[in-house]
Design a protein around this motif. Structure first.
Motif, PDB file in Angstrom:
ATOM      1  N   ILE A 103       1.064  -1.041   0.093  1.00  8.80           N
ATOM      2  CA  ILE A 103      -0.041   0.030   0.234  1.00  8.80           C
ATOM      3  C   ILE A 103       1.096   0.767  -0.010  1.00  8.80           C
ATOM      4  O   ILE A 103       1.932   1.194   0.501  1.00  8.80           O
ATOM      5  CB  ILE A 103      -0.981  -0.186   1.688  1.00  8.80           C
ATOM      6  N   ASP A 104       0.507   2.390  -0.639  1.00  6.96           N
ATOM      7  CA  ASP A 104       1.283   3.690  -0.830  1.00  6.96           C
ATOM      8  C   ASP A 104       0.934   4.725   0.416  1.00  6.96           C
ATOM      9  O   ASP A 104       1.724   5.238   0.605  1.00  6.96           O
ATOM     10  CB  ASP A 104       1.133   4.407  -1.839  1.00  6.96           C
ATOM     11  N   GLU A 105      -0.420   5.074   0.610  1.00  6.72           N
ATOM     12  CA  GLU A 105      -1.183   5.983   1.522  1.00  6.72           C
ATOM     13  C   GLU A 105      -2.309   5.321   2.312  1.00  6.72           C
ATOM     14  O   GLU A 105      -3.225   4.310   1.176  1.00  6.72           O
ATOM     15  CB  GLU A 105      -0.959   7.226   0.751  1.00  6.72           C
ATOM     16  N   ILE A 106      -2.423   5.291   3.135  1.00  9.40           N
ATOM     17  CA  ILE A 106      -3.335   6.021   4.009  1.00  9.40           C
ATOM     18  C   ILE A 106      -4.140   6.703   4.799  1.00  9.40           C
ATOM     19  O   ILE A 106      -2.991   7.984   4.832  1.00  9.40           O
ATOM     20  CB  ILE A 106      -3.441   3.985   5.566  1.00  9.40           C
ATOM     21  N   SER A 107      -5.446   7.058   4.213  1.00  6.83           N
ATOM     22  CA  SER A 107      -5.696   8.036   5.425  1.00  6.83           C
ATOM     23  C   SER A 107      -6.813   7.359   6.322  1.00  6.83           C
ATOM     24  O   SER A 107      -7.290   6.350   6.083  1.00  6.83           O
ATOM     25  CB  SER A 107      -6.523   8.318   4.190  1.00  6.83           C
ATOM     26  N   LEU A 108      -6.585   7.925   7.518  1.00  5.57           N
ATOM     27  CA  LEU A 108      -7.687   8.135   8.221  1.00  5.57           C
ATOM     28  C   LEU A 108      -8.881   9.192   8.668  1.00  5.57           C
ATOM     29  O   LEU A 108      -9.220  10.097   8.556  1.00  5.57           O
ATOM     30  CB  LEU A 108      -6.989   7.808   9.689  1.00  5.57           C
ATOM     31  N   ILE A 109     -10.329   8.383   8.473  1.00  8.41           N
ATOM     32  CA  ILE A 109     -11.563   9.505   7.542  1.00  8.41           C
ATOM     33  C   ILE A 109     -12.150   9.330   8.924  1.00  8.41           C
ATOM     34  O   ILE A 109     -12.482   8.286   9.562  1.00  8.41           O
ATOM     35  CB  ILE A 109     -11.971   9.434   6.735  1.00  8.41           C
ATOM     36  N   ILE A 110     -12.838  10.453   9.893  1.00  7.00           N
ATOM     37  CA  ILE A 110     -13.882  11.025  10.525  1.00  7.00           C
ATOM     38  C   ILE A 110     -14.324  11.346   9.585  1.00  7.00           C
ATOM     39  O   ILE A 110     -15.774  11.590   9.233  1.00  7.00           O
ATOM     40  CB  ILE A 110     -13.353  11.332  11.807  1.00  7.00           C
ATOM     41  N   THR A 111     -15.956   9.938   9.758  1.00  5.48           N
ATOM     42  CA  THR A 111     -17.289   9.964   9.302  1.00  5.48           C
ATOM     43  C   THR A 111     -18.376  10.549  10.620  1.00  5.48           C
ATOM     44  O   THR A 111     -17.799  10.292  12.096  1.00  5.48           O
ATOM     45  CB  THR A 111     -17.762   8.689   8.979  1.00  5.48           C
ATOM     46  N   GLN A 112     -20.009  10.246  10.429  1.00  2.00           N
ATOM     47  CA  GLN A 112     -20.890  10.668  11.093  1.00  2.00           C
ATOM     48  C   GLN A 112     -21.142   9.529  11.894  1.00  2.00           C
ATOM     49  O   GLN A 112     -21.273   9.924  13.485  1.00  2.00           O
ATOM     50  CB  GLN A 112     -21.600  10.862  10.495  1.00  2.00           C
ATOM     51  N   ARG A 113     -20.451   8.321  11.926  1.00  2.00           N
ATOM     52  CA  ARG A 113     -20.276   7.637  12.301  1.00  2.00           C
ATOM     53  C   ARG A 113     -19.497   7.186  12.741  1.00  2.00           C
ATOM     54  O   ARG A 113     -19.515   5.520  13.935  1.00  2.00           O
ATOM     55  CB  ARG A 113     -21.640   5.971  11.434  1.00  2.00           C
ATOM     56  N   SER A 114     -18.579   7.965  13.074  1.00  2.00           N
ATOM     57  CA  SER A 114     -17.137   7.413  13.651  1.00  2.00           C
ATOM     58  C   SER A 114     -17.331   7.098  15.268  1.00  2.00           C
ATOM     59  O   SER A 114     -17.903   7.740  15.676  1.00  2.00           O
ATOM     60  CB  SER A 114     -16.236   8.431  13.735  1.00  2.00           C
ATOM     61  N   GLU A 115     -17.069   5.781  15.229  1.00  2.00           N
ATOM     62  CA  GLU A 115     -16.708   4.962  17.238  1.00  2.00           C
ATOM     63  C   GLU A 115     -15.154   5.734  17.816  1.00  2.00           C
ATOM     64  O   GLU A 115     -15.417   6.036  18.664  1.00  2.00           O
ATOM     65  CB  GLU A 115     -17.219   4.313  16.912  1.00  2.00           C
ATOM     66  N   ARG A 116     -14.728   6.480  16.806  1.00  2.00           N
ATOM     67  CA  ARG A 116     -12.948   6.558  17.120  1.00  2.00           C
ATOM     68  C   ARG A 116     -12.658   8.063  16.575  1.00  2.00           C
ATOM     69  O   ARG A 116     -12.496   7.659  15.125  1.00  2.00           O
ATOM     70  CB  ARG A 116     -11.863   5.337  16.994  1.00  2.00           C
ATOM     71  N   LYS A 117     -12.742   8.731  16.925  1.00  2.00           N
ATOM     72  CA  LYS A 117     -12.660  10.902  15.894  1.00  2.00           C
ATOM     73  C   LYS A 117     -10.363  10.479  16.591  1.00  2.00           C
ATOM     74  O   LYS A 117      -9.962  11.759  16.000  1.00  2.00           O
ATOM     75  CB  LYS A 117     -13.292  11.616  16.515  1.00  2.00           C
ATOM     76  N   GLU A 118     -10.444   9.941  17.504  1.00  3.65           N
ATOM     77  CA  GLU A 118      -8.353  10.533  17.726  1.00  3.65           C
ATOM     78  C   GLU A 118      -8.011   9.020  17.263  1.00  3.65           C
ATOM     79  O   GLU A 118      -7.792   7.722  18.163  1.00  3.65           O
ATOM     80  CB  GLU A 118      -8.348  11.031  19.007  1.00  3.65           C
ATOM     81  N   VAL A 119      -6.186   9.242  16.913  1.00  3.31           N
ATOM     82  CA  VAL A 119      -5.909   8.307  16.914  1.00  3.31           C
ATOM     83  C   VAL A 119      -4.518   8.852  17.573  1.00  3.31           C
ATOM     84  O   VAL A 119      -3.921  10.276  17.475  1.00  3.31           O
ATOM     85  CB  VAL A 119      -5.380   7.583  15.888  1.00  3.31           C
ATOM     86  N   LYS A 120      -3.188   7.945  17.610  1.00  5.01           N
ATOM     87  CA  LYS A 120      -2.194   8.247  17.855  1.00  5.01           C
ATOM     88  C   LYS A 120      -0.927   7.640  16.731  1.00  5.01           C
ATOM     89  O   LYS A 120      -0.553   6.820  16.848  1.00  5.01           O
ATOM     90  CB  LYS A 120      -1.862   7.775  19.071  1.00  5.01           C
ATOM     91  N   VAL A 121      -1.234   9.038  15.731  1.00  4.44           N
ATOM     92  CA  VAL A 121      -0.335   8.631  14.654  1.00  4.44           C
ATOM     93  C   VAL A 121       1.193   7.687  15.190  1.00  4.44           C
ATOM     94  O   VAL A 121       1.635   7.491  14.154  1.00  4.44           O
ATOM     95  CB  VAL A 121      -0.395   9.963  13.772  1.00  4.44           C
ATOM     96  N   ASP A 122       1.647   8.350  15.329  1.00  2.00           N
ATOM     97  CA  ASP A 122       3.631   8.551  16.024  1.00  2.00           C
ATOM     98  C   ASP A 122       3.417   6.856  16.169  1.00  2.00           C
ATOM     99  O   ASP A 122       4.206   6.063  15.525  1.00  2.00           O
ATOM    100  CB  ASP A 122       4.051   8.948  17.421  1.00  2.00           C
ATOM    101  N   ARG A 123       2.234   5.807  17.023  1.00  2.00           N
ATOM    102  CA  ARG A 123       2.894   5.348  17.193  1.00  2.00           C
ATOM    103  C   ARG A 123       1.940   4.337  16.728  1.00  2.00           C
ATOM    104  O   ARG A 123       2.647   3.010  15.914  1.00  2.00           O
ATOM    105  CB  ARG A 123       1.279   4.914  18.853  1.00  2.00           C
ATOM    106  N   LEU A 124       1.092   4.505  15.255  1.00  2.00           N
ATOM    107  CA  LEU A 124       0.612   3.101  13.842  1.00  2.00           C
ATOM    108  C   LEU A 124       2.138   3.967  13.695  1.00  2.00           C
ATOM    109  O   LEU A 124       1.830   2.485  12.406  1.00  2.00           O
ATOM    110  CB  LEU A 124      -0.106   4.635  13.337  1.00  2.00           C
ATOM    111  N   ASN A 125       2.496   5.187  12.978  1.00  2.00           N
ATOM    112  CA  ASN A 125       3.502   4.583  12.207  1.00  2.00           C
ATOM    113  C   ASN A 125       4.356   3.659  12.611  1.00  2.00           C
ATOM    114  O   ASN A 125       5.384   2.848  11.545  1.00  2.00           O
ATOM    115  CB  ASN A 125       4.424   6.187  11.666  1.00  2.00           C
TER     116      ASN A 125
END
Length: 236
Positions: A103-125
């Motif tokens: 995979i080349d790129e990932i975007s984490l999208i926040i939608t109306q029904r999202s149950e999680r709206k915050e993430v630790k990007v450093d950990r995911l990286n």
């Protein structure tokens, strides 16, 4: 052979100094010594063979013996925009497996029904970095900061755009729509799916509706299925 991720390495420089953290790991944990050979990846397509010149636990010096550019460069570009899951471990699992597959790129999208709206990007990286080392990839996927769906839809993308959803309506299979060796942006919604209004907005923004099969998939499973289908189509 031991592999290190060295994003700041210069392809034309004959030597490289491992960071203190990597030096400690190489010398204290892996017990490497002067003369031992290692491999390096820079996340930009560079693959390096190197030899330890000075096995110092804080500043190990490496002699670069060979450089390969565009190592295993992919023949397509895959960008998956997915809603982060309530259980973040499921998102972490997707990132790990998608990186291993390709995979080349990932975007984490926040939608109306999202149950999680915050993430630790450093950990995911860090999870992505570990996955590229495990799967011997020289390109590090780009992980974007969380973004609202309506903002993502306004961003330009020079390629095919798809949205996978479970609402009624005509939808074609992803594999039947992908143009080989192309650029793809695929939207995957949260556990509760996109709302009808979000789907309509995506369609108005040029996204085509797709199905990923007859089964009802979890968010992370649907995202990985899309990743697999894109890579399988472009395997040659």
């Amino acid at each position: 052979m031991h592999l290190f991720y060295t994003p700041d390495i210069a392809p034309t420089h004959p030597q490289y100094f491992l960071s203190e953290e990597e030096s400690k790991h190489a010398i204290r944990v892996l017990r490497l010594e002067a003369g031992d050979k290692v491999e390096l990846i820079d996340g930009r397509g560079g693959f390096y063979n190197a030899e330890i010149k000075d096995a110092h636990p804080k500043r190990t010096i490496l002699d670069i013996t060979s450089v390969t550019t565009e190592f295993n460069k992919r023949n397509h570009y895959l960008h998956i925009a997915v809603a982060p899951t309530k259980n973040i471990e499921r998102t972490e699992w997707f990132l790990e497996k998608a990186t291993e597959i390709g995979i080349d790129e990932i975007s984490l999208i926040i939608t109306q029904r999202s149950e999680r709206k915050e993430v630790k990007v450093d950990r995911l990286n860090k999870i992505i970095t570990a996955a590229i080392k495990q799967s011997l990839k020289a390109y590090h996927p780009l992980l974007n900061e969380p973004i609202k769906l309506n903002q993502l839809l306004t961003q330009p993308f020079d390629g095919q755009k798809f949205i996978a959803h479970c609402e009624p309506g005509e939808k074609l299979s992803l594999s039947g729509q992908l143009q080989p060796h192309g650029k793809y942006l695929i939207l995957i919604g949260p556990e509760g799916d996109f709302t009808p209004a979000e789907i309509e907005l995506a369609l108005e923004s040029g996204f085509k509706p797709i199905t990923l099969g007859e089964s009802r998939l979890r968010t992370e499973t649907a995202a990985l299925e899309a990743c697999f289908e894109a890579n399988f189509l472009n395997r040659i």
